[in-house]
Design a protein around this motif. Structure first.
Motif, short mmCIF file in Angstrom:
data_model
loop_
_atom_site.label_atom_id
_atom_site.label_comp_id
_atom_site.label_asym_id
_atom_site.label_seq_id
_atom_site.Cartn_x
_atom_site.Cartn_y
_atom_site.Cartn_z
N TRP A 30 43.12 -55.62 33.17
CA TRP A 30 42.41 -54.38 33.52
C TRP A 30 43.43 -53.24 33.62
O TRP A 30 44.35 -53.30 34.42
N PRO A 31 43.30 -52.19 32.82
CA PRO A 31 44.33 -51.14 32.78
C PRO A 31 44.31 -50.22 34.01
O PRO A 31 43.27 -50.05 34.65
N LYS A 32 45.47 -49.65 34.28
CA LYS A 32 45.61 -48.69 35.38
C LYS A 32 45.89 -47.30 34.82
O LYS A 32 46.38 -47.15 33.70
N THR A 36 50.39 -44.68 38.03
CA THR A 36 49.75 -44.94 39.32
C THR A 36 49.44 -46.43 39.41
O THR A 36 49.61 -47.18 38.46
N GLU A 37 48.94 -46.83 40.56
CA GLU A 37 48.44 -48.19 40.75
C GLU A 37 46.92 -48.20 40.83
O GLU A 37 46.31 -49.17 41.30
N ILE A 38 46.29 -47.12 40.36
CA ILE A 38 44.83 -46.97 40.41
C ILE A 38 44.22 -47.53 39.13
O ILE A 38 44.62 -47.14 38.03
N HIS A 39 43.26 -48.42 39.27
CA HIS A 39 42.61 -49.00 38.10
C HIS A 39 41.70 -47.98 37.41
O HIS A 39 41.02 -47.20 38.08
N GLN A 40 41.72 -48.00 36.09
CA GLN A 40 40.82 -47.14 35.33
C GLN A 40 39.37 -47.61 35.52
O GLN A 40 39.11 -48.72 35.94
N THR A 41 38.45 -46.72 35.19
CA THR A 41 37.02 -47.01 35.34
C THR A 41 36.47 -47.66 34.07
O THR A 41 36.73 -47.20 32.96
N HIS A 42 35.71 -48.72 34.26
CA HIS A 42 35.07 -49.39 33.13
C HIS A 42 33.96 -48.48 32.59
O HIS A 42 33.02 -48.12 33.31
N GLN A 101 41.58 -46.63 27.25
CA GLN A 101 41.98 -47.85 26.54
C GLN A 101 40.76 -48.67 26.15
O GLN A 101 39.76 -48.71 26.88
N ALA A 102 40.86 -49.31 24.99
CA ALA A 102 39.84 -50.25 24.53
C ALA A 102 40.54 -51.58 24.29
O ALA A 102 41.44 -51.68 23.47
N LEU A 103 40.13 -52.60 25.04
CA LEU A 103 40.82 -53.88 25.01
C LEU A 103 39.91 -54.99 24.51
O LEU A 103 38.74 -55.08 24.90
#
Length: 220
Positions: A30-32, A36-42, A101-103
């Protein structure tokens, strides 16, 4: 078929979903938000049947993530979403910074929904509806007059652009156009614009956790 409709529940025709958390995705990819250490939103997840040519294996999904932070005055901060706002082709290098990002990833065995971000969008499933003669006529006429497709949420077909027409490297192919009002109506996650996903044409060769393409927004 190209136009998307959004539903509250999954059906046999669902090809993906927006909002909520991810499903069957390893938590360690799961990307940040960069620096930062904040996770990106899905933003959304695409199932294998999203790709009608069978290019995505049945045991894989693709999930798209965006960096957003709520603004004290409402909506989200434009300073952050501008990091993946592409209004002209020269802006494409912004995407190298990783703010969207697209994973691609292999399914885990469990069906648990993973939620790591502090901002979680409403969950909606989406599916394709058959093209009507009326829709095809409008799309054809709009293309003749403007050189672009209609400004709707759609799978493939011809994109509509708020600013310049964007053609990334031939490595990528346009696959998804999303209107923010179909995802969530009160956050302006695309700054009242449109979101675009270009898939890596070689997704069959990608490994779990690899980048599957480009996602950006465009607005006026």
């Amino acid at each position: 078929m190209s136009k998307l409709i959004f539903t509250d529940h999954k059906t046999e025709r669902s090809i993906g979903f927006s909002g909520g958390g991810t499903v069957r995705m390893p938590n360690n990819i799961w990307p940040k938000i960069p620096k930062t250490e904040i996770h990106q939103t899905h933003l959304c997840t695409l199932f294998s049947n999203f790709f009608r040519n069978g290019s995505l294996a049945e045991n894989k999904n693709i999930s798209i993530f965006i960096s957003i932070e709520k603004h004290t005055l409402g909506g989200v901060k434009e300073t952050l979403s501008s990091k993946y706002t592409i209004n002209q082709k020269n802006d494409l290098n912004l995407l190298d910074e990783g703010y969207s990002q697209a994973l691609i990833y292999n399914h885990l065995d469990n069906d648990d929904e993973l939620k790591l971000s502090s901002i979680i969008l409403p969950k909606k499933y989406f599916e394709i509806i058959p093209d009507t003669e009326d829709y095809m006529e409008k799309e054809h006429l709009f293309f003749e007059e403007n050189g672009m497709g209609l400004d709707i949420s759609k799978l493939q077909n011809i994109p509509y652009f708020e600013q310049d027409i964007i053609n990334p490297s031939p490595k990528y192919q346009f696959y998804l156009q999303l209107l923010e009002e179909d995802i969530v109506k009160d956050l302006q996650i695309f700054q009242e614009g449109i979101g675009y996903f270009y898939v890596n044409k070689n997704i069959k060769k990608l490994n779990s956790g690899d980048s599957a393409g480009l996602f950006f927004i465009q607005n006026t």
